[in-house]
Motif scaffolding. Structure first.
Motif, PDB file in Angstrom:
ATOM      1  N   PRO A 278       9.260   4.169  33.149  1.00  0.00           N
ATOM      2  CA  PRO A 278       9.576   3.992  34.573  1.00  0.00           C
ATOM      3  C   PRO A 278      11.049   4.202  34.921  1.00  0.00           C
ATOM      4  O   PRO A 278      11.355   4.828  35.950  1.00  0.00           O
ATOM      5  CB  PRO A 278       9.131   2.552  34.852  1.00  0.00           C
ATOM      6  CG  PRO A 278       8.034   2.314  33.875  1.00  0.00           C
ATOM      7  CD  PRO A 278       8.447   3.043  32.632  1.00  0.00           C
ATOM      8  N   GLU A 279      11.950   3.697  34.094  1.00  0.00           N
ATOM      9  CA  GLU A 279      13.363   3.849  34.402  1.00  0.00           C
ATOM     10  C   GLU A 279      13.798   5.313  34.325  1.00  0.00           C
ATOM     11  O   GLU A 279      14.578   5.794  35.157  1.00  0.00           O
ATOM     12  CB  GLU A 279      14.212   2.998  33.459  1.00  0.00           C
ATOM     13  CG  GLU A 279      15.667   2.914  33.868  1.00  0.00           C
ATOM     14  CD  GLU A 279      16.436   1.863  33.089  1.00  0.00           C
ATOM     15  OE1 GLU A 279      17.651   1.732  33.342  1.00  0.00           O
ATOM     16  OE2 GLU A 279      15.836   1.168  32.244  1.00  0.00           O
ATOM     17  N   SER A 285      13.499  11.084  39.676  1.00  0.00           N
ATOM     18  CA  SER A 285      13.195  11.085  41.108  1.00  0.00           C
ATOM     19  C   SER A 285      14.456  10.963  41.960  1.00  0.00           C
ATOM     20  O   SER A 285      14.561  11.577  43.020  1.00  0.00           O
ATOM     21  CB  SER A 285      12.239   9.935  41.457  1.00  0.00           C
ATOM     22  OG  SER A 285      10.928  10.224  41.030  1.00  0.00           O
ATOM     23  N   ALA A 286      15.405  10.158  41.494  1.00  0.00           N
ATOM     24  CA  ALA A 286      16.651   9.984  42.239  1.00  0.00           C
ATOM     25  C   ALA A 286      17.382  11.311  42.387  1.00  0.00           C
ATOM     26  O   ALA A 286      18.105  11.531  43.364  1.00  0.00           O
ATOM     27  CB  ALA A 286      17.547   8.975  41.528  1.00  0.00           C
ATOM     28  N   PHE A 287      17.164  12.209  41.429  1.00  0.00           N
ATOM     29  CA  PHE A 287      17.800  13.520  41.500  1.00  0.00           C
ATOM     30  C   PHE A 287      16.998  14.493  42.356  1.00  0.00           C
ATOM     31  O   PHE A 287      17.535  15.110  43.280  1.00  0.00           O
ATOM     32  CB  PHE A 287      17.984  14.100  40.097  1.00  0.00           C
ATOM     33  CG  PHE A 287      18.561  15.486  40.088  1.00  0.00           C
ATOM     34  CD1 PHE A 287      19.915  15.682  40.311  1.00  0.00           C
ATOM     35  CD2 PHE A 287      17.752  16.596  39.886  1.00  0.00           C
ATOM     36  CE1 PHE A 287      20.457  16.962  40.326  1.00  0.00           C
ATOM     37  CE2 PHE A 287      18.281  17.879  39.899  1.00  0.00           C
ATOM     38  CZ  PHE A 287      19.644  18.064  40.121  1.00  0.00           C
ATOM     39  N   LYS A 299      11.010   0.270  41.404  1.00  0.00           N
ATOM     40  CA  LYS A 299      12.078  -0.735  41.403  1.00  0.00           C
ATOM     41  C   LYS A 299      13.399  -0.181  40.889  1.00  0.00           C
ATOM     42  O   LYS A 299      14.462  -0.776  41.112  1.00  0.00           O
ATOM     43  CB  LYS A 299      11.665  -1.967  40.599  1.00  0.00           C
ATOM     44  CG  LYS A 299      11.465  -1.730  39.118  1.00  0.00           C
ATOM     45  CD  LYS A 299      11.014  -3.022  38.439  1.00  0.00           C
ATOM     46  CE  LYS A 299      10.784  -2.821  36.945  1.00  0.00           C
ATOM     47  NZ  LYS A 299      10.324  -4.070  36.292  1.00  0.00           N
ATOM     48  N   PHE A 300      13.341   0.955  40.205  1.00  0.00           N
ATOM     49  CA  PHE A 300      14.566   1.585  39.707  1.00  0.00           C
ATOM     50  C   PHE A 300      15.073   2.679  40.640  1.00  0.00           C
ATOM     51  O   PHE A 300      16.115   3.270  40.387  1.00  0.00           O
ATOM     52  CB  PHE A 300      14.324   2.184  38.316  1.00  0.00           C
ATOM     53  CG  PHE A 300      13.926   1.175  37.277  1.00  0.00           C
ATOM     54  CD1 PHE A 300      14.858   0.289  36.758  1.00  0.00           C
ATOM     55  CD2 PHE A 300      12.622   1.107  36.821  1.00  0.00           C
ATOM     56  CE1 PHE A 300      14.496  -0.646  35.792  1.00  0.00           C
ATOM     57  CE2 PHE A 300      12.249   0.186  35.860  1.00  0.00           C
ATOM     58  CZ  PHE A 300      13.190  -0.692  35.338  1.00  0.00           C
ATOM     59  N   MET A 301      14.330   2.949  41.710  1.00  0.00           N
ATOM     60  CA  MET A 301      14.698   4.008  42.649  1.00  0.00           C
ATOM     61  C   MET A 301      15.934   3.610  43.454  1.00  0.00           C
ATOM     62  O   MET A 301      16.172   2.421  43.705  1.00  0.00           O
ATOM     63  CB  MET A 301      13.558   4.284  43.621  1.00  0.00           C
ATOM     64  CG  MET A 301      12.296   4.812  42.984  1.00  0.00           C
ATOM     65  SD  MET A 301      12.349   6.562  42.705  1.00  0.00           S
ATOM     66  CE  MET A 301      10.598   6.915  42.568  1.00  0.00           C
ATOM     67  N   PRO A 302      16.713   4.583  43.929  1.00  0.00           N
ATOM     68  CA  PRO A 302      17.793   4.283  44.859  1.00  0.00           C
ATOM     69  C   PRO A 302      17.223   3.637  46.119  1.00  0.00           C
ATOM     70  O   PRO A 302      16.096   3.947  46.540  1.00  0.00           O
ATOM     71  CB  PRO A 302      18.388   5.662  45.178  1.00  0.00           C
ATOM     72  CG  PRO A 302      17.952   6.541  44.063  1.00  0.00           C
ATOM     73  CD  PRO A 302      16.625   6.016  43.604  1.00  0.00           C
ATOM     74  N   GLU A 310       9.879  10.263  54.119  1.00  0.00           N
ATOM     75  CA  GLU A 310       9.514  11.482  53.410  1.00  0.00           C
ATOM     76  C   GLU A 310       8.781  11.162  52.102  1.00  0.00           C
ATOM     77  O   GLU A 310       7.942  11.947  51.659  1.00  0.00           O
ATOM     78  CB  GLU A 310      10.763  12.310  53.062  1.00  0.00           C
ATOM     79  CG  GLU A 310      11.583  12.734  54.261  1.00  0.00           C
ATOM     80  CD  GLU A 310      12.698  11.737  54.574  1.00  0.00           C
ATOM     81  OE1 GLU A 310      13.607  12.108  55.350  1.00  0.00           O
ATOM     82  OE2 GLU A 310      12.661  10.596  54.041  1.00  0.00           O
ATOM     83  N   ILE A 311       9.120  10.046  51.486  1.00  0.00           N
ATOM     84  CA  ILE A 311       8.564   9.688  50.177  1.00  0.00           C
ATOM     85  C   ILE A 311       7.338   8.789  50.323  1.00  0.00           C
ATOM     86  O   ILE A 311       6.322   8.984  49.657  1.00  0.00           O
ATOM     87  CB  ILE A 311       9.629   8.975  49.309  1.00  0.00           C
ATOM     88  CG1 ILE A 311      10.949   9.755  49.324  1.00  0.00           C
ATOM     89  CG2 ILE A 311       9.121   8.773  47.888  1.00  0.00           C
ATOM     90  CD1 ILE A 311      10.852  11.173  48.845  1.00  0.00           C
TER      91      ILE A 311
END
Length: 344
Positions: A278-279, A285-287, A299-302, A310-311
């Motif tokens: 997940p991390e 995904s953050a990129f 929970k690790f997303m920005p 959009e997401i």
């Protein structure tokens, strides 16, 4: 036993007890451009002592053509779900049995199995997204929840619309706009689609993949594009809005796989397992700006992504999504003919 040998054995035992594998060598990844987190790659390299080389492709057809030639030198490839059955049928992918990998337990229930890869024998989720309309709200302030923005644009947007040159996405959107069914081979419907596209092209400024920078800079005022691209453009320009067309929109997933002729197959399998953590999935995904199909990654997303429209598809738009699938050879041949006319 000398001290150095004892230390080596102790380290080996520690790695084994913590479940951390050790590898070395190389890994070659073939993926869409601007779609692989450099931070995630760096973490993988440092964790496993593997040097990663990224090579970009510009379309699904380009990637497939390269793989068909054989001897590409690539190990991991990212494949859109519409194309996965083709890659499997042609024997281009290694059988992974991903369900037996440690981190497969993190795959979200809805993506554990898939029609395009039953039992996940060959692929694992990389990104999950939608295809819709992106509009600069400073230029156009009307309703934009329709494919008409692309195929029959209002005066404010004429000559300012871009369309990503991806055959399956464009054809699916046009078919939805004229009221046809996904993968239709009805020639009456497809004549409407062909006429629609050829006529609409006069109102387009371009057919390019580079939507993020050009929407943000104002070079394009609207585009048919993907939700992650819309999100990333909005992070650069707050006037950008992503819309889910009321006529329906495509839902898709891109999937990581290992090429049948991979020279670094074990490192490739390590990477496949690594991106299901997940991390690590959240880092990716953050990129690239898309969801990823890995439960617990949220929970690790920005913070900007956690509730982004959009997401996270708004409730009122959820019923309109349709997972895109591989169409019949007859339908695909007809689509290719229309696409050839459009690209003249």
């Amino acid at each position: 036993m000398n001290r150095a040998n004892r230390l080596s054995l102790l380290l080996a035992a520690l790695l084994a007890s913590t479940g951390i594998a050790h590898a070395e060598g190389e890994l070659n990844i073939y993926n869409w451009g601007n779609y692989t987190s450099p931070e995630m790659v760096k973490k993988f390299e440092q964790t496993f002592d593997v040097k990663v080389t990224l090579t970009d492709y510009d379309s699904s057809d380009t990637a497939l053509a390269k793989a068909r030639q054989g001897g590409s030198g690539y190990d991991v490839v990212v494949v859109n779900q519409v194309y996965v059955p083709i890659w499997v049928k042609e024997g281009l992918l290694m059988e992974l049995d991903a369900s037996g990998m440690e981190n497969f337990r993190n795959v979200a229930p809805e993506w554990v199995s898939a029609d395009f890869d039953p039992g996940r024998k060959y692929t694992i989720p990389w990104a999950v997204g939608t295809t819709g309309v992106v509009v600069n709200s400073d230029t156009y302030k009307g309703d934009a929840d329709s494919w008409s923005i692309v195929f029959n644009p209002p005066e404010e947007l004429k000559g300012k619309v871009n369309v990503v040159p991806e055959l399956n996405d464009v054809m699916a959107a046009a078919i939805q706009y004229v009221g046809g069914e996904q993968c239709t081979a009805d020639k009456a419907v497809l004549k409407k689609v062909r006429d629609l596209l050829v006529n609409a092209k006069a109102d387009w400024i371009a057919m390019e993949y580079n939507t993020i920078e050009k929407m943000a800079a104002g070079d394009f005022k609207a585009t048919l594009a993907w939700n992650g691209a819309g999100f990333r453009a909005r992070m650069k320009n707050q006037a950008i809005r992503f819309h889910y067309p009321k006529e329906g929109y495509g839902v898709w997933s891109d999937n990581a796989a290992v090429l049948k002729d991979a020279k670094n197959a074990e490192n490739a399998r390590l990477f496949i397992n690594f991106v299901m953590d997940p991390e690590n999935a959240a880092m990716n995904s953050a990129f690239h700006g898309y969801a990823n199909g890995i439960a617990g990654s949220e929970k690790f997303m920005p913070d900007a992504m956690k509730n982004a429209p959009e997401i996270v598809i708004p409730a009122e738009s959820r019923e309109g999504g349709q997972l895109q699938r591989l169409c019949s050879a007859e339908a695909q041949d007809l689509y290719t003919r229309i696409w050839t006319d459009l690209r003249k």
